[in-house]
Design a protein around this motif. Structure first.
Motif, PDB file in Angstrom:
ATOM      1  N   UNK A 110     -29.623   0.929 -20.919  1.00 46.17           N
ATOM      2  CA  UNK A 110     -29.025  -0.209 -21.618  1.00 46.17           C
ATOM      3  C   UNK A 110     -28.463  -1.241 -20.649  1.00 46.17           C
ATOM      4  N   UNK A 111     -27.588  -0.801 -19.752  1.00 42.02           N
ATOM      5  CA  UNK A 111     -26.977  -1.730 -18.801  1.00 42.02           C
ATOM      6  C   UNK A 111     -27.995  -2.212 -17.776  1.00 42.02           C
ATOM      7  N   UNK A 112     -28.844  -1.313 -17.283  1.00 38.44           N
ATOM      8  CA  UNK A 112     -29.804  -1.656 -16.238  1.00 38.44           C
ATOM      9  C   UNK A 112     -31.022  -2.407 -16.756  1.00 38.44           C
ATOM     10  N   UNK A 113     -31.886  -1.699 -17.492  1.00 36.90           N
ATOM     11  CA  UNK A 113     -33.109  -2.318 -18.016  1.00 36.90           C
ATOM     12  C   UNK A 113     -32.761  -3.395 -19.043  1.00 36.90           C
ATOM     13  N   UNK A 114     -31.863  -3.052 -19.980  1.00 40.90           N
ATOM     14  CA  UNK A 114     -31.454  -4.044 -20.980  1.00 40.90           C
ATOM     15  C   UNK A 114     -30.787  -5.245 -20.347  1.00 40.90           C
ATOM     16  N   UNK A 115     -29.973  -4.992 -19.310  1.00 41.98           N
ATOM     17  CA  UNK A 115     -29.305  -6.085 -18.611  1.00 41.98           C
ATOM     18  C   UNK A 115     -30.277  -7.025 -17.928  1.00 41.98           C
ATOM     19  N   UNK A 116     -31.346  -6.464 -17.350  1.00 38.31           N
ATOM     20  CA  UNK A 116     -32.400  -7.292 -16.737  1.00 38.31           C
ATOM     21  C   UNK A 116     -33.047  -8.209 -17.771  1.00 38.31           C
ATOM     22  N   UNK A 117     -33.278  -7.655 -18.954  1.00 38.58           N
ATOM     23  CA  UNK A 117     -33.902  -8.449 -20.011  1.00 38.58           C
ATOM     24  C   UNK A 117     -32.971  -9.566 -20.457  1.00 38.58           C
ATOM     25  N   UNK A 118     -31.695  -9.248 -20.628  1.00 37.11           N
ATOM     26  CA  UNK A 118     -30.722 -10.275 -21.047  1.00 37.11           C
ATOM     27  C   UNK A 118     -30.689 -11.429 -20.054  1.00 37.11           C
ATOM     28  N   UNK A 119     -30.829 -11.104 -18.773  1.00 32.13           N
ATOM     29  CA  UNK A 119     -30.798 -12.125 -17.726  1.00 32.13           C
ATOM     30  C   UNK A 119     -32.159 -12.758 -17.472  1.00 32.13           C
ATOM     31  N   UNK A 120     -33.221 -12.005 -17.771  1.00 29.18           N
ATOM     32  CA  UNK A 120     -34.560 -12.425 -17.345  1.00 29.18           C
ATOM     33  C   UNK A 120     -34.746 -12.184 -15.861  1.00 29.18           C
ATOM     34  N   UNK A 121     -34.096 -11.138 -15.347  1.00 31.54           N
ATOM     35  CA  UNK A 121     -34.083 -10.844 -13.909  1.00 31.54           C
ATOM     36  C   UNK A 121     -35.112  -9.769 -13.549  1.00 31.54           C
ATOM     37  N   UNK A 122     -35.042  -9.315 -12.301  1.00 30.82           N
ATOM     38  CA  UNK A 122     -35.942  -8.286 -11.763  1.00 30.82           C
ATOM     39  C   UNK A 122     -35.120  -7.080 -11.357  1.00 30.82           C
ATOM     40  N   UNK A 123     -35.667  -5.883 -11.583  1.00 29.02           N
ATOM     41  CA  UNK A 123     -35.001  -4.678 -11.109  1.00 29.02           C
ATOM     42  C   UNK A 123     -35.950  -3.852 -10.251  1.00 29.02           C
ATOM     43  N   UNK A 124     -35.369  -3.035  -9.395  1.00 27.14           N
ATOM     44  CA  UNK A 124     -36.126  -2.074  -8.584  1.00 27.14           C
ATOM     45  C   UNK A 124     -35.801  -0.700  -9.143  1.00 27.14           C
ATOM     46  N   UNK A 125     -36.811  -0.010  -9.640  1.00 29.13           N
ATOM     47  CA  UNK A 125     -36.635   1.306 -10.254  1.00 29.13           C
ATOM     48  C   UNK A 125     -37.055   2.389  -9.278  1.00 29.13           C
ATOM     49  N   UNK A 126     -36.194   3.366  -9.098  1.00 30.24           N
ATOM     50  CA  UNK A 126     -36.509   4.478  -8.197  1.00 30.24           C
ATOM     51  C   UNK A 126     -36.629   5.768  -8.991  1.00 30.24           C
ATOM     52  N   UNK A 127     -37.576   6.609  -8.579  1.00 34.39           N
ATOM     53  CA  UNK A 127     -37.791   7.895  -9.256  1.00 34.39           C
ATOM     54  C   UNK A 127     -36.527   8.735  -9.270  1.00 34.39           C
ATOM     55  N   UNK A 128     -35.866   8.782  -8.129  1.00 38.45           N
ATOM     56  CA  UNK A 128     -34.683   9.625  -7.991  1.00 38.45           C
ATOM     57  C   UNK A 128     -33.779   9.028  -6.912  1.00 38.45           C
ATOM     58  N   UNK A 129     -32.487   9.131  -7.103  1.00 41.86           N
ATOM     59  CA  UNK A 129     -31.538   8.622  -6.119  1.00 41.86           C
ATOM     60  C   UNK A 129     -31.704   9.327  -4.779  1.00 41.86           C
ATOM     61  N   UNK A 130     -31.693   8.557  -3.705  1.00 41.16           N
ATOM     62  CA  UNK A 130     -31.736   9.094  -2.347  1.00 41.16           C
ATOM     63  C   UNK A 130     -30.683   8.391  -1.520  1.00 41.16           C
ATOM     64  N   UNK A 131     -29.685   9.153  -1.070  1.00 41.65           N
ATOM     65  CA  UNK A 131     -28.609   8.563  -0.265  1.00 41.65           C
ATOM     66  C   UNK A 131     -29.149   8.036   1.058  1.00 41.65           C
ATOM     67  N   UNK A 132     -30.106   8.759   1.644  1.00 37.62           N
ATOM     68  CA  UNK A 132     -30.620   8.369   2.960  1.00 37.62           C
ATOM     69  C   UNK A 132     -31.484   7.113   2.903  1.00 37.62           C
TER      70      UNK A 132
END
Length: 576
Positions: A229-251
Motif C-alpha cells: 500500500x505505502x510502497x507500490x500504492x504510493x508510487x502510483x499516487x505520485x506517478x513515480x518509479x520504485x526499485x523492487x528487490x526479491x529480498x532485503x540484503x544489508x550488504x
C-alpha cells in the motif's frame, strides 16, 4: 475527500490505468535490473485478467489468494485480478502447513495462485486443501494433480483491457484486499482492506514530501501493507518509479541505492539495525537517499543511522494494517511516531487509557468507565470508530472483530478500536510507541504471536504444556523467543523431533531459540501462565537450574545451553 466531493469513486487501480495511458514509457518498477514501464505492467496485468476471465470462472467480488514472493508477477497478478473486481488476499510466504491452511479457510478464496518458488509449501498443504479451491501455479507445466498452470496461458492471452465496469467500485468502503495480521494474539487474521484504506495508504509517501521524480526502494515483502500500500500504492499516487528487490540484503542495500539513484527508502526498525550492524565502509554517505519512511526504529539505531549514513530525513509513522488511526512524524523528533493537537483529534479522535497488565484488560473505575492516563504515562491507544473512521474488521470469524472493539468506554454507546499498543504522550504532545499488550512481540518485522508457537509445541506427544515468551538478548538488545516446557509423565524430551516440528510448522522468525524444561507451570491469580518472572530470569544457565537448550542452526539441532554457549552468544561469536 476530494473524490467524494466530486461525487466520483476513484480507486488506486483507476489511478494506475490513467497513468499507464498518460506515461506508458515511464518506469513503474525496476526488478533485478530490468525496467517494467507503466505500459508494460498494464498490458501484462491485462493478460492475467483475460486468462482468469476465460478460464477462472471468477465473478466480481470473488476472493483470490496470492502466495508469491517479491517478483514482477506478484504485481501483474494482483492488478489483473483487481481489474476483474476480485478481492485479493496476500498470503505470508513464510508461514507453513496448519497456519497457511487456517489463512486460506478464513478468507475463503475461489482460487489460490502460487509462485514457482513456493511449490514445496503448496505440496505440504495440497492434501488438506478444501476441494472447492482451484489452484494455479506460476509455471508452464505441472506434475501436481488437479493444479492449473498460469505462465503458459498468460503468454498466449490477449493484451486487450477488460471492461472497466468489472473493476469499478460502488463505494470506497467496499473490500479491495485481505492483508493478514497476527494481531495481538493467536493465528493470523484476514483484515478487510477497503478501497478507502488503500487510498489512505497510497497517500503516505506524498504526505511525507515524496514527488513524481523520486525513486523508491522497496525491500519489504509485498504481502505487507507497508510494501504493497505505502510502497507500490504510493508510487502510483505520485506517478513515480520504485526499485523492487526479491529480498532485503544489508550488504547490498547501499550498492543498490547508488546503482539505481534511489532517493526514498522504506524500512522497519530491524532493517535500520541490520544496516547499522554492517562493517563500516568508506563512502557510506555517498548516496542520494533523502527520505526514509517506515516504523519501529529504536532511538539508539535512529541516532546511529543518521550519524553514519548522512542527512537522511527519518519519517517515522504509526499505523496498524486494519486500524483506523495513523500518526506521522514530520518533524524528525527522534523516537516519536508523530504529534497530536486539537485539530488532529477533531478528525481522528483517540485516547490513551489505563491498562491492567496482570488482568490483561483496560482499567475501569467504580462507574464502569475507562480512565485516561496522564501525559508521560503509558496507556493503551484506542481510536473512536465512526462513519469517517470505520473499522472494517476481519474475515472468517466475527469474534475476532468484536474482540478488537471496546464498548461503553467513556459513555454509554461509544465505540473504540483497540490497537493493542501502549503509547506515551509527552508534555509537547509528541507520541511514542512503548510496547504491545497480550502475547505478541516483534521479531524481524513480524508480530510473533506466542499462542501460535504454543499450539505447534503441544502437538508433540511428549509435551504437556508450553509457555512461550520473549527474552532480551543483551547483544544488540534483541528480543528472542524462549519456551518453557512441561513434559508429560513418563516421557523424555526428544530434541530431534522438537527441531523437526518447529522448522516444519513455523516460519523461521517464530522458531523458539531457547527451551527451558520444568516440572510444573506457574500460574497467575487469574489462572493465566506466569510470564513476567520468566522473562526477567532470561536464559542464563548460571542463574537457572532447569535444563536449558539452544537452537543451533549451524548444527540443525537443539543443543544443551551450557555456560560456554551462553558466553559465546553474549559475546556475539554465535550469530542469532
Amino acid at each position: 475527500e476530494a473524490y467524494r466531493l466530486q461525487g466520483r469513486v476513484i480507486t488506486v487501480l483507476d489511478r494506475f490505468v490513467r497513468l499507464a495511458q498518460r506515461q506508458p514509457r515511464k518506469a513503474f518498477f525496476i526488478y533485478e535490473g530490468e525496467v517494467h514501464t507503466y505500459g508494460d505492467v498494464d498490458r501484462r496485468s491485462n493478460r492475467v485478467a483475460q486468462v482468469f476471465l476465460r478460464h477462472g470462472g471468477l465473478e466480481k467480488g470473488d476472493t483470490v489468494a496470492l502466495l508469491m514472493g517479491n517478483e514482477p508477477d506478484f504485481i501483474h497478478v494482483w492488478f489483473g485480478l483487481a481489474k476483474l473486481g476480485c478481492v485479493v488476499a496476500f498470503l505470508n510466504f513464510n508461514i507453513r502447513s496448519r497456519s497457511l491452511l487456517h489463512c486460506l479457510s478464513s478468507c475463503e478464496p475461489k482460487i489460490l495462485v502460487v509462485g514457482a518458488d513456493l511449490l514445496g509449501t503448496l505440496e505440504e498443504i495440497l492434501p488438506d486443501l478444501q476441494k472447492d479451491v482451484s489452484v494455479w501455479i506460476m509455471t508452464k507445466d505441472s506434475a501436481l494433480p488437479s493444479v492449473h498452470t498460469l505462465l503458459d496461458k498468460i503468454e498466449a492471452a490477449s493484451e486487450d483491457s477488460v471492461p472497466a465496469d468489472r473493476r469499478s467500485a460502488n463505494n470506497l468502503k467496499s473490500s479491495a484486499l485481505y492483508i493478514f495480521t497476527s494481531g495481538t494474539t493467536g493465528l493470523p487474521k484476514a483484515a478487510f482492506i477497503s478501497h478507502m484504506q488503500v487510498l489512505k495508504g497510497s497517500a503516505g509517501l506524498w504526505a511525507f514530501g515524496a514527488t513524481p521524480e523520486d525513486i523508491i526502494y522497496i525491500t519489504l515483502p509485498l504481502y505487507h501493507s507497508a510494501a504493497s500500500l505505502l510502497g507500490i500504492g504510493g508510487c502510483i499516487e505520485l506517478g513515480a518509479t520504485c526499485v523492487l528487490r526479491k529480498k532485503f540484503s544489508a550488504s547490498q542495500f547501499w550498492n543498490d541505492c547508488r546503482k539505481y539513484n534511489v532517493t526514498v527508502i522504506q524500512y522497519i526498525g530491524e532493517l535500520c539495525r541490520y544496516l547499522c550492524n554492517q562493517p563500516v565502509k568508506e563512502g557510506e554517505k555517498n548516496h542520494k537517499v533523502r527520505l526514509a519512511i517506515g516504523n519501529g526504529v529504536r532511538n539508539d539505531v535512529w541516532r546511529e543511522f543518521l550519524d553514519r549514513f548522512g542527512s537522511v530525513k527519518i519519517c517515522e509513522f504509526y499505523g496498524a494494517t486494519e486500524g483506523n488511526i495513523c500518526f506521522m512524524n514530520h518533524t524528525g523528533k527522534i523516537g516519536s511516531v508523530g504529534r497530536t493537537n486539537f485539530f488532529y483529534k477533531l478528525f481522528f479522535p483517540f485516547d490513551l487509557i489505563k491498562y491492567d497488565f496482570q488482568k490483561d484488560e483496560p482499567v475501569r473505575n467504580k462507574h464502569g468507565w475507562c480512565e485516561k492516563v496522564k501525559k508521560g504515562e503509558a496507556g493503551l491507544l484506542i481510536s473512536r470508530v465512526n462513519a469517517k473512521n470505520p473499522f472494517f474488521g476481519y474475515a472468517g470469524n466475527k469474534r475476532h472483530t468484536e474482540k478488537k472493539l471496546l464498548c461503553d468506554v467513556f459513555k454509554k454507546g461509544d465505540l473504540y478500536f483497540n490497537t493493542g499498543d501502549l503509547m506515551i504522550q509527552d508534555q509537547e504532545n509528541f507520541l511514542y510507541f512503548w510496547d504491545r499488550i497480550g502475547d505478541t512481540f516483534r521479531w524481524k518485522g513480524e508480530n510473533v504471536a506466542t499462542t501460535e508457537v504454543c499450539d505447534v509445541m503441544v502437538m508433540l506427544d511428549f509435551i504437556q504444556e508450553a509457555n512461550v515468551y520473549g527474552v532480551c538478548v543483551p547483544v544488540k538488545l534483541m528480543t528472542k523467543i524462549q519456551i518453557l516446557l512441561i513434559l508429560k509423565e513418563n516421557t523424555t524430551l526428544d530434541l530431534e523431533q522438537m527441531y523437526k516440528q518447529v522448522v516444519t510448522c513455523l516460519p523461521s522468525y517464530a522458531c523458539p531459540l531457547f527451551l527451558r524444561v520444568q516440572q510444573t507451570m506457574e500460574m497467575t491469580g487469574t489462572f493465566k501462565q506466569q510470564k513476567f518472572r520468566l522473562v526477567d530470569e532470561g536464559f542464563n544457565p548460571s542463574a537457572i537450574t532447569d535444563p536449558l537448550y539452544f537452537l543451533d542452526r549451524s548444527k540443525q539441532a537443539y543443543v544443551s545451553l551450557t555456560k560456554e554457549v551462553h558466553e559465546r552468544i553474549l559475546s556475539g561469536q554465535i550469530k542469532l
